[in-house]
Design an enzyme around this catalytic site. Structure first.
Site, PDB file in Angstrom:
ATOM      1  CB  CYS A 260      57.785  56.320  34.984  1.00 22.02           C
ATOM      2  SG  CYS A 260      56.088  56.296  34.346  1.00 22.02           S
ATOM      3  CB  ALA A 261      62.709  52.805  34.505  1.00 27.25           C
ATOM      4  CB  ALA A 262      64.709  57.876  33.647  1.00 29.22           C
ATOM      5  N   GLY A 264      66.713  55.113  37.076  1.00 32.10           N
ATOM      6  CA  GLY A 264      67.010  53.695  37.198  1.00 32.10           C
ATOM      7  C   GLY A 264      67.314  53.191  38.596  1.00 32.10           C
ATOM      8  CE  LYS A 266      60.881  54.599  43.599  1.00 32.85           C
ATOM      9  NZ  LYS A 266      61.501  55.904  43.245  1.00 32.85           N
ATOM     10  CG  ASP A 284      61.846  57.464  31.235  1.00 36.85           C
ATOM     11  OD1 ASP A 284      61.571  57.394  32.456  1.00 36.85           O
ATOM     12  OD2 ASP A 284      61.843  58.526  30.595  1.00 36.85           O
ATOM     13  CG  ASP A 311      53.073  57.482  25.966  1.00 36.98           C
ATOM     14  OD1 ASP A 311      52.857  57.477  27.187  1.00 36.98           O
ATOM     15  OD2 ASP A 311      52.512  58.269  25.177  1.00 36.98           O
ATOM     16  CG  ASP A 328      58.214  55.992  41.272  1.00 37.02           C
ATOM     17  OD1 ASP A 328      57.509  56.305  42.242  1.00 37.02           O
ATOM     18  OD2 ASP A 328      59.311  56.542  41.022  1.00 37.02           O
ATOM     19  CB  CYS A 381      58.142  61.509  45.480  1.00 39.95           C
ATOM     20  SG  CYS A 381      58.371  62.429  43.943  1.00 39.95           S
TER      21      CYS A 381
END
Length: 442
Positions: A260-262, A264, A266, A284, A311, A328, A381
């Site tokens: 779940c990169a956006a 970006g 990380k 993403d 997905d 993440d 988080c």
């Protein structure tokens, strides 16, 4: 444009139109660039009103003869902003708060709404005792929630975990000004070199005590004017968020997946730690967010990042496998209350139940494409067990080929935790974070 109108426009975007506070603030800075004290006051007023949003609505109910939802949305925001100044900003003269609010009501409403705003605010000045605050002795949870403007359901959790005094400390911390973390692009310059350049630009900062490639900022000039931050030498990222990529510990020439990169941050950190040699697949589910990843990679001059739409619960359908994976996952964000002014009022306990199901689905899907002996890091988080420890426990029950690697064992100390990494904002003066390291048996 004065500070109060500047703040009102942001409040309208966030409360009435559903915009994210940080994005709305950034756009407003670019649209109307206030300077000096006017800028500081506008930001304080905006963030403070959004943080106190729920408590302000509760307080207003003591002075209104009809529900707040029946009042024009812009006028309601003027009232919220006025009440925040009267009850929570000691340095603001009541007369200034009232007079400026009435002028805004005239501009954005009409004579009747201006009269309403004037009457409500001046009554609050004369009769502040109309607000009946809960007793800390008989209703400690409600007292903490109202006084420090947090949802009751969140305060209940922290009160039960920590007790009154420490829960109060956490709430006070969340209402403070967020700290700024910077991650140095160590392929382009060292932490020391970057520190020196930032100090020349007027930053007051020091090397991070948490992250080996981080800088902690105590005060700074307008960020948009920083040549360092506009170049490929550094990027903004919370110190604790930087630790997550170090837990993944990617190596040169490996293929790494960021599920779940956006936006970006990380992903670029993973590429940086791999010396930009190998592949980071930054995935993403939202097409419009992929450009954010591309922009970050381009600005930091990293070529090993490959963007992929998909997905997170269906990764196994690609047929690819990875040496290391970072999951993440989307979460309730309970660890970001200080930084994200509006998030505390956008979440509910029911959403947490739904999120925990999604998180377990993403973790399970990620595990299916990890190579034998590979590492999978799960992170959030947020700070509640349903989204953290319980997700890991449920996963391990059904996936016996995985084992939990204690964070203490992985990093060589227990400053971040022993079994899991779980950092509380009031203890580390950062965002709150959770992470677990999972190893697939060879």
């Amino acid at each position: 444009m004065k500070a109060r109108e500047w703040a009102l426009q942001v409040l309208n975007q966030v409360i009435n139109e559903g915009a994210y506070a940080n994005i709305a603030l950034d756009k407003q800075h670019r649209k109307v660039n206030l300077e000096g004290q006017e800028r500081s006051f506008a930001v304080e007023l905006t963030r403070g009103t959004l943080k106190a949003w729920g408590t302000l609505d509760w307080m207003l109910s003591f002075y209104l003869n009809r529900p707040l939802r029946e009042i024009d949305p812009i006028i309601a925001n003027i009232l919220r902003m006025g009440f925040f100044q009267l009850f929570f900003l000691d340095k603001t003269p009541p007369s200034a708060a009232c007079n400026e609010a009435v002028e805004l009501a005239k501009k954005y409403g009409h004579g009747g709404t201006a009269k309403l705003v004037n009457g409500v605010l001046r009554t609050a000045v004369r009769e502040p005792e109309k607000v009946v605050w809960p007793s800390p002795e008989t209703e400690p949870i409600k007292y903490l929630a109202r006084k420090y403007y947090h949802p009751v359901w969140v305060v209940k959790r922290w009160y039960e975990e920590f007790g009154f005094d420490e829960a109060e400390t956490l709430l006070i911390h969340n209402n403070g000004a967020p700290t700024l973390g910077i991650r140095v692009q160590t392929l382009k310059n060292s932490v020391e070199e970057c520190l020196s350049s930032l100090e020349e630009e007027g930053f007051v900062c020091a090397a991070s005590e948490l992250s080996p490639d981080g800088i902690e900022v105590f005060s700074h000039p307008p960020l948009g004017k920083s040549e360092v931050l506009r170049s490929d030498r550094a990027t903004i990222q919370d110190e604790v968020a930087q630790l997550i990529s170090h837990l993944v510990n990617p190596q040169v020439s490996e293929i790494v997946l960021d599920v779940c990169a956006a936006p970006g941050r990380k992903s670029t950190h993973l590429a940086q730690l791999m010396k930009d040699q190998g592949k980071v697949i930054a995935r993403d589910i939202y097409e419009h967010k992929l450009d954010l990843i591309r922009d970050n990679a381009r600005r930091l001059n990293l070529s090993s990042i490959f963007v992929q739409l998909g997905d997170g619960t269906k990764i196994e359908e690609t047929g690819e496998t990875y040496d290391r994976i970072l999951a993440d996952v989307p979460c309730s964000g309970l660890g970001t209350f200080q930084r994200r002014a509006d998030v505390r009022w956008r979440k509910s306990e029911q959403q947490i139940k739904e999120l925990s199901k999604l998180q377990l689905a993403i973790l399970t899907s990620s595990s299916k494409v990890l190579k034998p002996s590979g590492t999978l890091v799960y992170s959030t988080c947020t700070l509640n067990k349903e989204e953290n420890e319980q997700v890991i426990e449920k996963f391990l029950e059904k996936n016996t080929e995985f084992q939990l690697i204690p964070v203490e064992q992985a990093v060589g100390h227990n400053k971040f935790g022993e079994k899991y990494m779980k950092l509380w904002p009031h203890k580390t003066n950062t965002d709150g974070f959770f992470a677990a390291i999972l190893k697939k048996k060879g």
